[in-house]
Design a protein around this motif. Structure first.
Motif, short mmCIF file in Angstrom:
data_model
loop_
_atom_site.label_atom_id
_atom_site.label_comp_id
_atom_site.label_asym_id
_atom_site.label_seq_id
_atom_site.Cartn_x
_atom_site.Cartn_y
_atom_site.Cartn_z
N THR A 176 0.86 -1.18 0.00
CA THR A 176 0.00 0.00 0.00
C THR A 176 0.89 1.23 0.00
O THR A 176 1.82 1.33 0.81
N VAL A 215 1.75 -3.84 -5.95
CA VAL A 215 0.96 -2.75 -5.37
C VAL A 215 -0.52 -3.11 -5.40
O VAL A 215 -1.11 -3.32 -6.46
N GLU A 216 -1.10 -3.19 -4.22
CA GLU A 216 -2.51 -3.51 -4.07
C GLU A 216 -3.37 -2.25 -4.02
O GLU A 216 -4.52 -2.24 -4.48
N ARG A 217 -2.78 -1.17 -3.47
CA ARG A 217 -3.53 0.08 -3.31
C ARG A 217 -2.56 1.25 -3.35
O ARG A 217 -1.49 1.21 -2.73
N CYS A 218 -2.93 2.29 -4.09
CA CYS A 218 -2.14 3.52 -4.17
C CYS A 218 -3.06 4.69 -3.90
O CYS A 218 -4.03 4.92 -4.65
N VAL A 219 -2.78 5.43 -2.85
CA VAL A 219 -3.54 6.63 -2.48
C VAL A 219 -2.71 7.85 -2.87
O VAL A 219 -1.56 7.96 -2.47
N ARG A 278 -7.00 0.21 -8.49
CA ARG A 278 -6.14 0.25 -7.31
C ARG A 278 -5.83 1.66 -6.86
O ARG A 278 -5.30 1.87 -5.77
N GLU A 325 -6.64 5.49 -5.69
CA GLU A 325 -7.59 6.38 -5.02
C GLU A 325 -6.97 7.78 -4.96
O GLU A 325 -5.90 7.95 -4.38
N SER A 333 -0.22 2.53 8.14
CA SER A 333 -1.11 2.10 7.07
C SER A 333 -0.40 1.86 5.74
O SER A 333 -0.97 1.26 4.84
N TYR A 334 0.84 2.36 5.60
CA TYR A 334 1.50 2.37 4.30
C TYR A 334 2.86 1.69 4.35
O TYR A 334 3.60 1.80 5.33
N ASP A 335 3.18 1.02 3.25
CA ASP A 335 4.51 0.44 3.09
C ASP A 335 5.49 1.45 2.50
O ASP A 335 6.68 1.38 2.76
#
Length: 220
Positions: free
Chosen positions: A57, A78-82, A110, A112, A129-131
């Motif tokens: 993330t 990468v599962e999620r990128c904010v 993926r 946001e 929350s983030y890597d």
């Protein structure tokens, strides 16, 4: 010679040069263009090269013209990128195709995009929350587009970044200039800082941009 293709009331301007290159300016200052994108991509790839097997993330401060986010999403781990972007019109220019590659980028499930200050995503109580946290919200601490962002590069601001990073997580900050103060702040918060020089060719000139990278210790 360049002409504006889009502009906001607070002087964020997207310009097109005679060769078709798009150029982003804020308050009259050059921010980035579509001709030289290697360092925006390196902001992502330098961090991802040291990341674990995933899923990952990632938080990106600054959408820009989308090249950092695109490099993040090119990685299958990468599962999620904010992405936090302060300027809503910049998001709109990518979404409506004023920036041609924007619609496809923003359509990735993926991704946001949060319209707002990245500092708001670092508020107390958020927790790890983030890597990876990647910051490209100015031209670096010595070339601020928005003066209020100065706090983000100081020790107190980077401590807020530290609190949202998971064990083994990494911070990478992009800067147009070498910054001993930023290196010292990253070291103070994360224990060490790697300074990476990125040679670039900008409109016929040899220049260099810089990345500042630090990491949270992994759990035993």
């Amino acid at each position: 010679m360049a002409r504006d293709v889009a502009r906001t009331r607070d002087d964020l301007a997207l310009r097109v040069r005679e060769d078709g290159t798009l150029e982003l300016r804020a308050n009259g200052l050059f921010v980035m263009d579509t001709a030289e994108t290697s360092t925006e991509r390196a902001l992502a790839t330098a961090a991802l090269a040291q990341a674990g097997p995933g899923p990952l993330t990632v938080l990106v401060g600054g959408l820009g013209l989308g090249f950092t986010a695109a490099a993040v999403l090119d990685d299958d781990r990468v599962e999620r990128c904010v992405v936090a972007e302060l300027e809503p019109r910049l998001v709109a220019w990518l979404r409506d195709g004023t920036v041609p590659h924007g619609p496809a980028l923003l359509d990735d499930p993926r991704l946001e995009v949060v319209v707002g200050d990245v500092a708001d995503l670092l508020s107390p109580g958020t927790g790890p929350s983030y890597d990876l946290v990647l910051l490209d919200v100015d031209n670096g601490p010595d070339n601020l587009v928005h003066n209020a962002n100065a706090a983000l590069y100081a020790v107190d601001g980077l401590r807020k970044v530290r609190q949202v990073l998971r064990p083994g997580g990494r911070l990478v900050v992009w800067s147009a200039d070498r910054s001993s103060a930023l290196a010292a702040a990253v070291t103070a918060v994360l224990g060490r800082c790697e300074e990476i020089e990125l040679p670039v060719r900008l409109q016929g000139r040899d220049e260099a941009y810089w990345l500042y990278e630090g990491a949270v210790a992994s759990q035993p």
